[in-house]
Motif scaffolding. Structure first.
Motif, short mmCIF file in Angstrom:
data_model
loop_
_atom_site.label_atom_id
_atom_site.label_comp_id
_atom_site.label_asym_id
_atom_site.label_seq_id
_atom_site.Cartn_x
_atom_site.Cartn_y
_atom_site.Cartn_z
N LYS A 187 0.93 -1.16 0.01
CA LYS A 187 0.08 -0.12 -0.05
C LYS A 187 0.93 1.18 0.05
O LYS A 187 0.44 2.30 -0.73
N LEU A 188 1.94 1.23 0.74
CA LEU A 188 2.75 2.29 0.80
C LEU A 188 3.33 2.67 -0.40
O LEU A 188 3.60 3.95 -1.28
N ILE A 189 3.87 1.53 -1.32
CA ILE A 189 4.29 1.65 -2.63
C ILE A 189 3.21 2.12 -3.74
O ILE A 189 3.52 3.25 -4.25
N ALA A 190 2.07 1.54 -3.51
CA ALA A 190 1.14 2.25 -4.47
C ALA A 190 0.69 3.44 -4.27
O ALA A 190 0.14 4.15 -5.23
N ALA A 191 0.71 3.87 -3.08
CA ALA A 191 0.41 5.32 -2.77
C ALA A 191 1.38 6.32 -3.66
O ALA A 191 1.08 7.58 -3.90
N ASP A 192 2.44 5.96 -3.97
CA ASP A 192 3.44 6.70 -4.59
C ASP A 192 3.31 6.50 -6.24
O ASP A 192 4.16 7.15 -7.03
N MET A 193 2.37 5.64 -6.54
CA MET A 193 2.32 5.14 -7.93
C MET A 193 0.95 5.97 -8.59
O MET A 193 0.10 6.64 -8.00
N LYS A 194 1.00 6.09 -9.97
CA LYS A 194 -0.13 6.75 -10.48
C LYS A 194 -1.03 5.98 -11.29
O LYS A 194 -2.22 6.17 -11.18
N ASN A 195 -0.52 4.77 -11.69
CA ASN A 195 -1.41 3.91 -12.27
C ASN A 195 -2.73 3.50 -11.57
O ASN A 195 -2.54 2.80 -10.75
N GLN A 196 -3.83 3.91 -12.23
CA GLN A 196 -5.05 3.53 -11.39
C GLN A 196 -5.56 2.14 -11.19
O GLN A 196 -5.69 1.59 -10.37
N SER A 197 -5.06 1.40 -12.15
CA SER A 197 -5.53 -0.12 -12.17
C SER A 197 -4.76 -0.75 -10.98
O SER A 197 -5.23 -1.83 -10.27
N VAL A 198 -3.46 -0.55 -10.84
CA VAL A 198 -2.59 -0.79 -9.84
C VAL A 198 -3.02 -0.50 -8.60
O VAL A 198 -3.22 -1.24 -7.58
N LYS A 199 -3.47 0.55 -8.46
CA LYS A 199 -4.03 1.14 -7.13
C LYS A 199 -5.17 0.59 -6.62
O LYS A 199 -5.50 0.32 -5.51
N ASP A 200 -5.97 0.29 -7.79
CA ASP A 200 -7.32 -0.58 -7.57
C ASP A 200 -7.16 -1.91 -7.01
O ASP A 200 -7.65 -2.31 -5.99
#
Lengths: 221, 488, 71
Positions: free
Chosen positions: A187-200
């Protein structure tokens, strides 16, 4: 005495085998104990980092990237401090590579960010014009195998005594605990990312390969 | 002659392995050409999604040519040369015949499974030992079967003295058995923990130790797959095809033992300036240089075998293949030691000079010698004349040009990049960013890819020639003794 | 045993074993040439194993245990 060698196939094979085996016995065995001592501060990988390492191996990143900085000024200027044996104490297998089609990654965590990796893995040429590296869009959709990463951590702890759960070392615990820890780190890493499908995906409790890989790359210091 | 008159050598296994040599040769080399074009034109990298990237295909290329093409060639020639110089036939023993058939079947299945698993990304990442543990076990089974067939055949031989070619095949069997076992020591994680993928395993060795074992293996896998069995082949096929005696049988015996002793020590040269102990790096360097002696001993012995018969080089394309093969053997066994010298290694390591070195060895030496052996065997195993001499001649020249293009471009690329990595400007900062040292290689990558493509074209000509020989060559009524008959 | 002693033993071991192999190798080389010169054994004739290898040709040297023992 040499007649035997020329006409007795069994005796011949034994002598031949000893001749061949001899170098290995002298060369490899005596240094084993010394080389496996970790340097101070070296820690085993967390479950998520280990899953990322599996992604790195799955796509054979080591075919083009080394993880070994030789003690030359031109290398330490470019990549950082040269490699020490003890830094690899928890690397199973080692990933030194034998060819630098791309740069060394031994300490890539010191000078690249989550954001940089995200853009670069999706389309390397957009970040580094002229690169020959393939794009890895499939890492954004493939799901990392946390369970196998846990299985490996469990195995090295049980069989080789890798100090998981020791004081100051990464926690492993049960599969459920390890999965929860991996999710928290993801979750910490995903927070720094932009790609929406990865975040989802991460929000839904899944870890895409790219997240695990970035966790691993960021841990290389 | 006491033996049964209708008994003769059995070539069914030889034919099967000849087929796989060609099949896996095409697969392995085709993948290699694709990889070469991907480096020259990166747009080609993502044509097949995740299954077409360089990382996925590279193990397929190395395993395909080493364990598909080369090993098939080795097995084919073993079952051919072995029967003949030991003067025994597989027909004489039901047991050995079954073992040999099982050997082929399991081998074939393993390589097919290897293709599938490597494409799927199931790999241990250790070079030339990428296969995961279930496949490793299969490899062990058929390797042992080969050993049973080998020692069984030796045990049944009529000829008391064992010809030197057989020595080389035996060394290959013993050494690879040892190396493969130790390098692939791994713990299947699912069996220990009860979780995760069944295919996954973890290496018994960590870090520097793992590297040591890996390059002890990696270097010597090259020695005992790409060198010793090929020397075994040339010691049989060159004298046989040319009708000449080996220049000095005594020299061949001494070069054998020299090679056996020195080769294993040289593995350390893959780890120069790494974190393995200094003495071992130095030892690797020194022994690599010493290695020139036994290597050149064999190579010169081969060249001098043609003494007084050099006109055959003009008349027979088969002799051309073999003589050029030993010449390339000399080239790569002098090049390797040069690269192992510490100061040269500092520049050469991690660059394209290394694949360049590997390829003048495998394309020139292993590839040429294996194809020559298959060409020589074809009229004997199919009992037909070789389909076309002119096709063979054309193939020879195309592939020779291909190899020259390949290694010259890689030499230049490697040294250029090695020098650029260490270039400083007058203020003491690095002159080139990494990507500068990549873009400069584009023309050389293109030349290399063209070279690789030409070699593949030549290989297709070879495959066609063998296929036509087997199906429509003129039928021979008597086995040729020396020079292989070929239709112009 | 500490690392230093181990390395020392390794060093000596390596030196003497290499010396041993070196001596064996050269005495083998010498024995080959001596046997060839005195005519005890003609090594060069083994090249014929390649030329004369059809199934019904007579072996160069038949396997026979009584010969083996005297050789």
């Amino acid at each position: 005495m040499f007649h035997w060698l020329e006409q007795k196939p069994f005796f011949f094979a034994v002598v031949l085998f000893l001749t061949i085996a001899f170098a290995g016995i002298i060369e490899v065995i005596p240094d084993f104990a010394k080389q496996s001592q970790p340097t101070v501060g070296t820690k085993p990988y967390t479950t998520l980092e280990l899953a990322g390492r599996h992604v790195y191996i799955k796509d054979s990143c080591n075919a083009c990237h080394s993880q070994l900085i030789r003690p030359f000024k031109s290398e330490t200027d470019r990549y950082g401090m040269y490699s020490l044996s003890g830094e690899y104490a928890y690397d199973r297998p080692f990933l030194w590579g034998s060819k630098r089609t791309g740069p060394d990654l031994m300490r890539v965590g010191n000078y690249r960010t989550t954001d940089w990796h995200e853009n670069h893995m999706m389309n390397p040429a957009s970040v580094v014009p002229g690169t020959v590296m393939p794009a890895y869009p499939h890492m954004f959709t493939n799901i990392a195998d946390i369970e196998t990463a846990y299985a490996e951590a469990y195995t090295v702890k049980a069989v080789f005594g890798v100090p998981y759960d020791a004081e100051g070392m990464p926690k492993l615990g049960t599969l459920e605990e390890a999965q929860a820890d991996a999710m928290a780190q993801a979750k910490l890493i995903a927070a720094d990312m932009k790609n929406q499908s990865v975040k989802d995906a991460v929000a839904n409790g899944q870890v895409p390969e790219i997240v695990a890989l970035i966790a691993y790359l960021n841990s290389l210091k | 002659m006491q033996s049964n008159a209708q008994l003769e050598y059995d070539y069914s296994i030889v034919k099967a392995f000849t087929f796989t040599t060609i099949l896996f040769g095409i697969i392995g080399m085709l993948v290699g050409v694709i990889l070469a074009f991907q480096l020259a034109f990166p747009e080609l990298s993502n044509l097949a999604g995740e299954y077409g990237t360089f990382g996925r295909l590279r193990p397929l290329h190395t395993n395909g040519v080493a364990f598909g093409f080369t090993l098939s060639g080795i097995f084919a020639t073993w079952y051919y040369v072995g029967q003949r110089v030991l003067k025994m036939s597989l027909n004489e023993s039901k047991f050995l015949m079954t073992v040999a058939k099982l050997h082929f079947a399991l081998y074939f299945i393993t390589i097919l499974l290897a293709v599938v698993t490597l494409i799927l990304g199931i790999t241990t990442s250790k070079e030339y030992a990428e296969l995961e543990w279930p496949l490793d076990l299969l490899v062990v089974v058929w390797w042992v079967l080969w050993g049973v067939a080998m020692f069984g055949m030796i045990g049944m031989r009529r000829e008391r003295t064992i010809y030197v070619s057989i020595w080389y095949f035996m060394s290959s069997f013993l050494a690879v058995a040892m190396l493969y076992l130790f390098n692939n020591m791994e713990v299947p994680t699912a069996l220990v923990s009860g979780y995760g993928s069944v295919m996954h395993s973890v290496s018994m060795y960590a870090g520097t130790n793992d590297a040591l074992v890996q390059w002890w293996y990696g270097h010597n896998a090259v020695a005992f797959v790409f060198t010793t069995p090929i020397i075994g082949m040339i010691y049989y096929f060159l004298p046989k095809e040319s009708g000449q005696n080996v220049f000095s049988y005594k020299l061949s015996v001494l070069a054998f033992w020299g090679l056996m002793f020195v080769y294993l020590w040289a593995g350390g040269h893959h780890l120069i300036y790494s974190t393995v102990p200094d003495w071992m790096q130095t030892m690797g360097s020194v022994m690599s240089v010493v290695l020139i002696l036994p290597s050149w001993g064999s190579a010169i012995n081969m060249l001098l075998t043609m003494k007084g018969e050099w006109q055959q080089l003009q008349t027979s394309p088969l002799i051309k293949f073999m003589i050029l093969a030993s010449t390339f053997y000399m080239l790569s066994t002098i090049e390797g030691p040069i690269q192992a010298i510490k100061s040269v290694n500092a520049i050469a390591h991690f660059t394209d000079w290394i694949p360049g070195h590997v390829h003048d060895g495998v394309l020139g030496w292993v590839g040429f010698m294996t194809m020559a052996a298959l060409f020589h065997m074809a009229p004997r195993i199919f009992k037909r004349e070789i389909y076309s001499k002119s096709l063979m001649e054309t193939q020879f020249w195309i592939q020779t040009v291909a190899i020259v293009l390949y290694f010259t471009s890689m030499w230049i690329a490697g040294i250029t990049q090695g020098m650029m990595w260490r270039a400083y400007d007058e203020y003491g900062s690095l002159l080139y960013s990494f990507i500068d040292t990549v873009t400069v290689l584009q023309p050389y990558y293109t030349i290399r890819a063209v070279g690789g493509l030409l070699y593949l074209v030549g290989f297709f000509m070879f495959a066609y020639n063998i296929y036509k020989t087997a199906t429509s060559g003129r039928v021979l009524d008597k086995e040729p003794v020396n020079a292989s008959p070929m239709a112009s | 045993m500490d690392q230093e002693t181990l390395l020392t033993i390794q060093g000596y071991g390596k030196f003497f074993v290499i010396l041993f192999v070196f001596i064996v190798f050269y005495s083998y080389a010498y024995s080959i040439y001596k046997r060839q010169r005195t005519g005890e054994r003609d090594f060069e004739k083994y090249s014929n194993l390649v030329h004369d290898d059809s199934f019904d040709s007579t072996p160069l040297e038949k396997r026979d245990n009584s010969i083996d023992k005297n050789d």
